[in-house]
Design a protein around this motif. Sequence first.
Motif, PDB file in Angstrom:
ATOM      1  N   GLY A  80      37.503  19.026  29.473  1.00 19.93           N
ATOM      2  CA  GLY A  80      36.567  19.203  30.578  1.00 19.93           C
ATOM      3  C   GLY A  80      35.113  19.186  30.158  1.00 19.93           C
ATOM      4  O   GLY A  80      34.231  19.499  30.957  1.00 19.93           O
ATOM      5  N   ASN A  81      34.839  18.807  28.920  1.00 19.41           N
ATOM      6  CA  ASN A  81      33.456  18.718  28.457  1.00 19.41           C
ATOM      7  C   ASN A  81      32.863  17.372  28.857  1.00 19.41           C
ATOM      8  O   ASN A  81      33.509  16.336  28.731  1.00 19.41           O
ATOM      9  N   ASP A  82      31.627  17.403  29.327  1.00 18.27           N
ATOM     10  CA  ASP A  82      30.957  16.168  29.729  1.00 18.27           C
ATOM     11  C   ASP A  82      30.812  15.225  28.546  1.00 18.27           C
ATOM     12  O   ASP A  82      30.388  15.637  27.464  1.00 18.27           O
ATOM     13  N   SER A  97      26.725  17.629  39.620  1.00 20.57           N
ATOM     14  CA  SER A  97      27.611  18.783  39.415  1.00 20.57           C
ATOM     15  C   SER A  97      28.900  18.644  40.207  1.00 20.57           C
ATOM     16  O   SER A  97      29.976  19.033  39.731  1.00 20.57           O
ATOM     17  N   GLY A 100      31.207  16.233  38.286  1.00 17.60           N
ATOM     18  CA  GLY A 100      31.726  16.899  37.092  1.00 17.60           C
ATOM     19  C   GLY A 100      32.781  17.932  37.421  1.00 17.60           C
ATOM     20  O   GLY A 100      33.807  18.028  36.738  1.00 17.60           O
ATOM     21  N   ASP A 101      32.558  18.702  38.483  1.00 17.15           N
ATOM     22  CA  ASP A 101      33.532  19.724  38.875  1.00 17.15           C
ATOM     23  C   ASP A 101      34.834  19.095  39.371  1.00 17.15           C
ATOM     24  O   ASP A 101      35.917  19.633  39.139  1.00 17.15           O
ATOM     25  N   ARG A 104      36.657  18.013  36.179  1.00 15.65           N
ATOM     26  CA  ARG A 104      37.252  19.156  35.474  1.00 15.65           C
ATOM     27  C   ARG A 104      38.497  19.680  36.206  1.00 15.65           C
ATOM     28  O   ARG A 104      39.469  20.085  35.571  1.00 15.65           O
ATOM     29  N   ASP A 131      34.062  28.769  38.621  1.00 19.66           N
ATOM     30  CA  ASP A 131      32.918  28.008  38.129  1.00 19.66           C
ATOM     31  C   ASP A 131      33.382  26.758  37.388  1.00 19.66           C
ATOM     32  O   ASP A 131      34.223  26.828  36.499  1.00 19.66           O
ATOM     33  N   GLY A 132      32.865  25.596  37.782  1.00 23.41           N
ATOM     34  CA  GLY A 132      33.177  24.349  37.095  1.00 23.41           C
ATOM     35  C   GLY A 132      34.368  23.597  37.653  1.00 23.41           C
ATOM     36  O   GLY A 132      34.738  22.559  37.121  1.00 23.41           O
TER      37      GLY A 132
END
Length: 182
Positions: A80-82, A97, A100-101, A104, A131-132
């Motif tokens: 899940g790291n960019d 965001s 990205g979320d 993830r 979060d995320g």
Amino acid sequence: MLLSLNRKEFSMTRLQSLRRTALATVLSGMLGFGGSAAADVYTELPSLNLDLAQELAMATVQSCRDDGHQVSAVVVDRSGNDRVVMRDDRAAPQTISIAGDKARASVMSGLDSGDFVANREDIRDEMNNVDGILMLDGAILIEAAGRVLGAVGVSGAPGGDLDRACAEEGMEAIREELDFAM
């Protein structure tokens, strides 16, 4: 007081040390503590290299651009790291965001984000507070040779189904190279 050894004593001490080392090596191999122990704690996992991740993000953004949508695409690794974050010229800043979320959520669930939403509607409210993680359609897994390498998430088109379609076209652009690499 300094300890002094003559040559004979030094040779015997050195020989005893070598014997002990050899015995320890043999015993550790017999008991299974040798090279296989390193294999038990260290694994090599395939990953998407930066060049291919960038190519995927650009192909995804271009696909949406061709359809008249300004989006952001975020490629994440299996954790899940960019890896790559790309926002088209007129895409809203929040799309970064959101994309990205979505990505993830996809790698966390092991499913394309739309499938995750459909399968687990019962936990959607709770997951959207993590979060995320964002449970919305618009992210797909990056898979090769039966392994998940990461995900690409898209945000900015007028609907998650359109975001997903752009991600799928982006994946098609790199599919041959991805399959060949694995």
